[in-house]
Design a protein around this motif. Structure first.
Motif, PDB file in Angstrom:
ATOM      1  N   PHE A 119       0.807  -1.217   0.000  1.00 21.75           N
ATOM      2  CA  PHE A 119       0.000   0.000   0.000  1.00 21.75           C
ATOM      3  C   PHE A 119       0.843   1.271   0.000  1.00 21.75           C
ATOM      4  O   PHE A 119       0.529   2.251  -0.696  1.00 21.75           O
ATOM      5  CB  PHE A 119      -0.944  -0.002   1.202  1.00 21.75           C
ATOM      6  N   GLU A 120       1.926   1.277   0.761  1.00 20.72           N
ATOM      7  CA  GLU A 120       2.753   2.482   0.855  1.00 20.72           C
ATOM      8  C   GLU A 120       3.899   2.478  -0.150  1.00 20.72           C
ATOM      9  O   GLU A 120       4.410   3.549  -0.497  1.00 20.72           O
ATOM     10  CB  GLU A 120       3.317   2.618   2.274  1.00 20.72           C
ATOM     11  N   GLY A 121       4.306   1.277  -0.604  1.00 20.96           N
ATOM     12  CA  GLY A 121       5.448   1.172  -1.487  1.00 20.96           C
ATOM     13  C   GLY A 121       5.100   0.898  -2.933  1.00 20.96           C
ATOM     14  O   GLY A 121       5.192   1.780  -3.793  1.00 20.96           O
ATOM     15  N   LEU A 122       4.669  -0.325  -3.218  1.00 20.52           N
ATOM     16  CA  LEU A 122       4.442  -0.722  -4.600  1.00 20.52           C
ATOM     17  C   LEU A 122       3.415   0.150  -5.301  1.00 20.52           C
ATOM     18  O   LEU A 122       3.582   0.509  -6.469  1.00 20.52           O
ATOM     19  CB  LEU A 122       4.015  -2.195  -4.653  1.00 20.52           C
ATOM     20  N   ILE A 123       2.346   0.506  -4.599  1.00 18.41           N
ATOM     21  CA  ILE A 123       1.324   1.342  -5.231  1.00 18.41           C
ATOM     22  C   ILE A 123       1.891   2.710  -5.603  1.00 18.41           C
ATOM     23  O   ILE A 123       1.534   3.285  -6.633  1.00 18.41           O
ATOM     24  CB  ILE A 123       0.090   1.482  -4.313  1.00 18.41           C
ATOM     25  N   SER A 124       2.809   3.236  -4.782  1.00 14.26           N
ATOM     26  CA  SER A 124       3.389   4.541  -5.097  1.00 14.26           C
ATOM     27  C   SER A 124       4.194   4.492  -6.395  1.00 14.26           C
ATOM     28  O   SER A 124       4.142   5.422  -7.205  1.00 14.26           O
ATOM     29  CB  SER A 124       4.274   5.025  -3.941  1.00 14.26           C
ATOM     30  N   VAL A 125       4.931   3.398  -6.608  1.00 13.66           N
ATOM     31  CA  VAL A 125       5.695   3.266  -7.855  1.00 13.66           C
ATOM     32  C   VAL A 125       4.747   3.143  -9.040  1.00 13.66           C
ATOM     33  O   VAL A 125       4.956   3.756 -10.097  1.00 13.66           O
ATOM     34  CB  VAL A 125       6.633   2.047  -7.799  1.00 13.66           C
ATOM     35  N   MET A 126       3.689   2.350  -8.883  1.00  7.61           N
ATOM     36  CA  MET A 126       2.752   2.171  -9.985  1.00  7.61           C
ATOM     37  C   MET A 126       2.013   3.468 -10.297  1.00  7.61           C
ATOM     38  O   MET A 126       1.679   3.740 -11.459  1.00  7.61           O
ATOM     39  CB  MET A 126       1.764   1.054  -9.654  1.00  7.61           C
ATOM     40  N   GLN A 139      -1.007  14.340 -11.632  1.00  2.28           N
ATOM     41  CA  GLN A 139      -0.887  14.680 -10.214  1.00  2.28           C
ATOM     42  C   GLN A 139      -0.696  13.440  -9.342  1.00  2.28           C
ATOM     43  O   GLN A 139      -0.055  13.498  -8.290  1.00  2.28           O
ATOM     44  CB  GLN A 139      -2.134  15.446  -9.749  1.00  2.28           C
ATOM     45  N   LEU A 140      -1.232  12.300  -9.780  1.00  8.90           N
ATOM     46  CA  LEU A 140      -1.033  11.066  -9.025  1.00  8.90           C
ATOM     47  C   LEU A 140       0.418  10.619  -9.067  1.00  8.90           C
ATOM     48  O   LEU A 140       0.924  10.022  -8.117  1.00  8.90           O
ATOM     49  CB  LEU A 140      -1.953   9.966  -9.560  1.00  8.90           C
ATOM     50  N   ALA A 141       1.101  10.914 -10.174  1.00  6.43           N
ATOM     51  CA  ALA A 141       2.519  10.588 -10.270  1.00  6.43           C
ATOM     52  C   ALA A 141       3.334  11.407  -9.270  1.00  6.43           C
ATOM     53  O   ALA A 141       4.249  10.895  -8.619  1.00  6.43           O
ATOM     54  CB  ALA A 141       3.023  10.830 -11.691  1.00  6.43           C
ATOM     55  N   GLU A 142       2.975  12.679  -9.122  1.00  8.47           N
ATOM     56  CA  GLU A 142       3.671  13.536  -8.152  1.00  8.47           C
ATOM     57  C   GLU A 142       3.458  13.010  -6.738  1.00  8.47           C
ATOM     58  O   GLU A 142       4.396  12.943  -5.935  1.00  8.47           O
ATOM     59  CB  GLU A 142       3.162  14.967  -8.283  1.00  8.47           C
ATOM     60  N   ARG A 143       2.233  12.645  -6.427  1.00 12.27           N
ATOM     61  CA  ARG A 143       1.953  12.105  -5.091  1.00 12.27           C
ATOM     62  C   ARG A 143       2.670  10.779  -4.882  1.00 12.27           C
ATOM     63  O   ARG A 143       3.205  10.513  -3.796  1.00 12.27           O
ATOM     64  CB  ARG A 143       0.448  11.912  -4.910  1.00 12.27           C
ATOM     65  N   ARG A 150       5.107   9.636  -1.783  1.00  7.86           N
ATOM     66  CA  ARG A 150       4.775   8.473  -0.953  1.00  7.86           C
ATOM     67  C   ARG A 150       5.929   7.477  -0.929  1.00  7.86           C
ATOM     68  O   ARG A 150       6.252   6.907   0.117  1.00  7.86           O
ATOM     69  CB  ARG A 150       3.523   7.778  -1.487  1.00  7.86           C
ATOM     70  N   GLY A 151       6.553   7.264  -2.087  1.00  6.93           N
ATOM     71  CA  GLY A 151       7.647   6.310  -2.156  1.00  6.93           C
ATOM     72  C   GLY A 151       8.843   6.733  -1.318  1.00  6.93           C
ATOM     73  O   GLY A 151       9.427   5.923  -0.592  1.00  6.93           O
ATOM     74  N   GLN A 152       9.195   8.019  -1.386  1.00  8.05           N
ATOM     75  CA  GLN A 152      10.324   8.507  -0.595  1.00  8.05           C
ATOM     76  C   GLN A 152      10.033   8.405   0.899  1.00  8.05           C
ATOM     77  O   GLN A 152      10.919   8.082   1.696  1.00  8.05           O
ATOM     78  CB  GLN A 152      10.633   9.960  -0.982  1.00  8.05           C
ATOM     79  N   ARG A 153       8.802   8.651   1.266  1.00  4.72           N
ATOM     80  CA  ARG A 153       8.426   8.532   2.674  1.00  4.72           C
ATOM     81  C   ARG A 153       8.532   7.080   3.144  1.00  4.72           C
ATOM     82  O   ARG A 153       8.982   6.809   4.260  1.00  4.72           O
ATOM     83  CB  ARG A 153       7.001   9.057   2.879  1.00  4.72           C
ATOM     84  N   PHE A 154       8.155   6.149   2.268  1.00 13.81           N
ATOM     85  CA  PHE A 154       8.209   4.747   2.663  1.00 13.81           C
ATOM     86  C   PHE A 154       9.645   4.234   2.748  1.00 13.81           C
ATOM     87  O   PHE A 154       9.945   3.364   3.560  1.00 13.81           O
ATOM     88  CB  PHE A 154       7.390   3.884   1.713  1.00 13.81           C
ATOM     89  N   PHE A 155      10.546   4.764   1.934  1.00 16.49           N
ATOM     90  CA  PHE A 155      11.965   4.414   2.090  1.00 16.49           C
ATOM     91  C   PHE A 155      12.410   4.674   3.535  1.00 16.49           C
ATOM     92  O   PHE A 155      13.092   3.852   4.157  1.00 16.49           O
ATOM     93  CB  PHE A 155      12.842   5.247   1.147  1.00 16.49           C
TER      94      PHE A 155
END
Length: 209
Positions: A102-109, A135-139, A143-148
């Motif tokens: 939810f926090e990782g893979l979805i952010s990349v997709m 705008q979803l790409a920006e979000r 999200r991905g950086q936060r999950f790192f």
């Protein structure tokens, strides 16, 4: 058993790593997503959802999600365990699999499907057309950086995400970290625990598949 795979896609890599960890011999059929092979009549007869991975059991049952594939393989091939043994291990695996999805893979997709020219009108998987939303790409990048950072914090406390043993939670998070590079989402060099863990995952035989 038959395993429908795509070597360049992240989702089937998770199932592929489970198969490698459990040392299972299975017939593998490559599905070329780039050419649209997932929309062919032959493949839709296997999975009407037009996605990979798919594991077809010896009884002809099609399992079309990583969640069902790992559950099935864990039950049939329990060694080594990848979903935890004790109640708390099983709970931690479930927790970190969910968070990694939810926090990782979805952010990349979100980034990939809303920026890639090859995915124009395919912002969601499946046969129905869905327009891209920049705008979803920006979000997704945020999200991905936060999950790192979330992963790094957890890995300062324990060698593997669910505790002392490598599990499906590590597989899921590792695939996220590796695939994130495809959209230029890279963890900061100061995340030392994350880097050490990533190297340990890559050193495993399953990390090479």
């Amino acid at each position: 058993m038959k395993f429908y795979d795509c070597a360049t896609a992240p989702s089937p890599r998770r199932a592929r790593m489970v198969i490698a960890e459990k040392r299972i011999d299975v017939e593998t059929i490559e599905v070329d997503l780039r050419s649209g092979a997932q929309f062919s009549d032959d493949f839709m007869a296997v999975n009407p959802g037009c996605t990979v991975p798919v594991l077809v059991t010896d009884n002809g049952e099609s399992l079309c999600e990583n969640a069902s594939i790992v559950r099935y393989l864990e039950a049939v091939y329990p060694d080594p365990p990848l979903l935890g043994v004790s109640p708390i291990e099983q709970a931690r695996v479930a927790e970190w699999v969910w968070r990694s999805e939810f926090e990782g893979l979805i952010s990349v997709m979100e980034v990939l499907r809303n920026t890639s020219k090859s995915m124009k009108d395919r912002a969601l998987p499946g046969p129905a057309p869905v327009p891209q939303i920049p705008q979803l790409a920006e979000r997704g990048m945020l999200r991905g950086q936060r999950f790192f950072k979330t992963l790094d914090e957890r890995l300062t406390q324990t060698p593997w995400l669910a505790g002392d043993t490598f599990s499906f939670a590590d597989i899921t998070a590792f695939v996220f970290v590796e695939f994130a590079a495809w959209v230029k989402m890279v963890p900061g060099g100061d995340l030392e625990a994350l880097t050490k863990w990533r190297d340990a995952c890559k050193a495993r035989p399953s990390g090479q598949v």
